[in-house]
Design an enzyme around this catalytic site. Sequence first.
Site, mmCIF file in Angstrom:
data_model
loop_
_atom_site.group_PDB
_atom_site.id
_atom_site.type_symbol
_atom_site.label_atom_id
_atom_site.label_comp_id
_atom_site.label_asym_id
_atom_site.label_seq_id
_atom_site.Cartn_x
_atom_site.Cartn_y
_atom_site.Cartn_z
ATOM 1 C CE LYS A 155 14.660 -4.573 5.838
ATOM 2 N NZ LYS A 155 14.344 -4.342 7.121
ATOM 3 C CE LYS A 236 7.039 -6.656 2.936
ATOM 4 N NZ LYS A 236 7.407 -7.340 4.567
ATOM 5 C CE LYS A 239 4.281 5.912 5.959
ATOM 6 N NZ LYS A 239 3.990 6.282 7.210
#
Length: 370
Positions: A155, A236, A239
């Site tokens: 992240k 994966k 969104k």
Amino acid sequence: MRGPCRPPAPRPSPRLFLPAFAMATPSGLIRALHRGTLGQNMVVDRIFSGIQPTGTPHLGNYLGAIQNWVNLQEKCSSVLYSIMDMHSLTMPKEPAVLRQNILDTTAAILACGIDPKKCFLFRQSLVPEHAELAWILGCLTNVPRLLRLPQWKMKRASQNSEGTVGLLTYPVLQAADILLYKSTRVPVGEDQVLHLELAQDIAQHFNKKYGEFFPVPKAILSTTKKIKSLRDPSVKMSKSDPQKLATVSIADSPDEIVLKFRKAVTDFTSEVTYEPTARPGVSNLVSIHAAVTGLSIREVLHQATGLDTAHYKMVVAESVIQKFAPIRNEIKKLQEDKSHLIKVLEDGAEKAKELAAPIYQEIKRLVGFQ
């Protein structure tokens, strides 16, 4: 009344341990189960899980988490599900967007079958004890352990920055989310196992320092195969994927679903097989088909005998459309009544506070605040 999902009482006479309000009424017994007051020697089986408010969930969220939530609320008497709005601040968002995402996520969860009468559904920030306990637990957690967690590295790289304190320490807040309610089981995906292990270690560290208090929570791993991006089956479904055709929202229209599956990346072999390593694209379609229909991989492959991948994509798309049609309609209805969504979360927060308050009071006593 649904039977409590807990081990038998360690003593033969429940009257020795049941508080008066619990013996008086069935609803009192349920409150006792949620509070964990059925006796000091009894650990109530309690499930906790949460979802970040990113708006309407996608196919992977539903199959990997929400569908399991619906099943768990039917099997256990003490279940808490939280909209993790505090966690969402680790990724920059406009306040108006966050407010709307909270409502959209709530509408979607309710439309999928989560019943506030069978669980506590609440917004995390409405229960301040989450943040307060996170500070206490953070003081028991060493920084190198947090720096080794893969989510911190990924992240931080995605934000093209050195990272924030919130991004580094949010796994500690996750531990507080779980331990605040003395949760015993936590539904998690594969990518969250390390964070649950951190929560387990923090619970054990606290118990060693202050005496046995927290149960060490165990993982409930999803049996659904991880749903991958339709455009890049090596990652994966997400969104935040910049490719619009990569992710299927549970609120997508039939035409949008058909388009996304038609454009799904496969390979040059027309036969439908399940080989996740050699043929990840086609195998992802098979996993999705099995998950939305409730069939096994073998049964799905049997149905696909004689179909090429182009035709099979449309079969999978139709299965997804049928699965989400009633959910999509219900989401639209719920989104039209914002006051109802807000009330659901506020009511759930009041129940969560009632459960959290005595536990946190005891934590404050143990660490010396009282």
